[in-house]
Design a protein around this motif. Structure first.
Motif, PDB file in Angstrom:
ATOM      1  N   SER A   9      61.996  83.332 -50.580  1.00  0.00           N
ATOM      2  CA  SER A   9      62.298  81.714 -51.107  1.00  0.00           C
ATOM      3  C   SER A   9      64.225  82.323 -51.841  1.00  0.00           C
ATOM      4  O   SER A   9      64.403  82.359 -52.418  1.00  0.00           O
ATOM      5  CB  SER A   9      61.917  81.577 -52.313  1.00  0.00           C
ATOM      6  OG  SER A   9      62.638  80.052 -52.169  1.00  0.00           O
ATOM      7  N   PRO A  10      64.423  81.074 -51.364  1.00  0.00           N
ATOM      8  CA  PRO A  10      65.025  79.595 -50.267  1.00  0.00           C
ATOM      9  C   PRO A  10      64.926  80.566 -48.856  1.00  0.00           C
ATOM     10  O   PRO A  10      65.041  82.204 -48.988  1.00  0.00           O
ATOM     11  CB  PRO A  10      66.399  80.057 -49.989  1.00  0.00           C
ATOM     12  CG  PRO A  10      66.962  80.068 -50.468  1.00  0.00           C
ATOM     13  CD  PRO A  10      66.345  81.491 -51.332  1.00  0.00           C
ATOM     14  N   GLY A 109      60.187  77.966 -48.387  1.00  0.00           N
ATOM     15  CA  GLY A 109      59.670  80.121 -48.320  1.00  0.00           C
ATOM     16  C   GLY A 109      59.230  80.232 -47.188  1.00  0.00           C
ATOM     17  O   GLY A 109      58.675  79.637 -46.002  1.00  0.00           O
TER      18      GLY A 109
END
Length: 192
Positions: A9-10, A109
């Motif tokens: 993530s991101p 994510g």
């Protein structure tokens, strides 16, 4: 353990109008198996995978196609609270290489097979494996030393030709990310 603890993530994403070439470059640059394809509101509308890239290249006949034309849809997603066990089952059952993680309809994510494997390997194990490979190459694949790693502290035990070789082995060990200290011990030192 849950998706939120292991996801990347991101998320790196593409949109349906992204040219396939750009999306392939993202896959290669980041080492991903797939990219979530999102609309203008960040909602997942598909998944662009390595398979889709190869299929698009074959079908494209030289014409630049967009991700939207070759992406996999509908796409399976998981929530940040989905357990790692459930994710693993889905990946194995459906032969998936990655799953977008979605919260309130928006991608937050991605979980890949590699993300599932990371918790299985302790940091010290990765250091030891890396150093063993270096030492094997150095010694011509003759197992001359044993390697132990505890909290980043490395102990290399075995027979050293001379002090210079001990210095080379110490220097090699220090090149491995995560090594905090190195102790090279001769085989006769171990017997004490």
């Amino acid at each position: 353990m849950r998706a939120r603890e292991i996801m990347t993530s991101p998320a790196v994403t593409a949109d349906p109008d992204t040219p396939v070439r750009e999306a392939v470059a993202l896959l290669i640059e980041h080492g991903f198996a797939g990219l979530p394809v999102v609309d203008a509101d960040g909602r997942v509308v598909g998944l662009f995978t390595e398979y889709d890239a190869l299929h698009g290249a074959r079908e494209g006949n030289g014409v630049v196609t967009t991700v939207g034309q070759v992406m996999t849809k509908p796409v399976e997603v998981v929530s940040p609270e989905t357990t790692v066990v459930a994710i693993g089952r889905r990946m194995l059952t459906d032969r998936l290489r990655c799953l977008p993680v979605v919260e309130d309809g928006v991608v937050v994510g991605v979980v890949s097979r590699r993300d599932l494997l990371r918790p299985l390997v302790r940091h010290d194990d990765a250091i030891a494996a890396h150093l063993r490979a270096l030492l094997s190459d150095y010694a011509g694949h003759r197992g001359r030393w044993t390697v132990e790693v505890v909290n980043g502290a490395v102990t290399v035990s075995g027979t050293f030709t001379d002090q210079a070789e001990r210095g080379v082995i110490t220097a090699l060990a220090r090149t491995v990310p995560g090594v905090s200290e190195v102790d090279c011990r001769s085989a006769h030192t171990m017997a004490r």
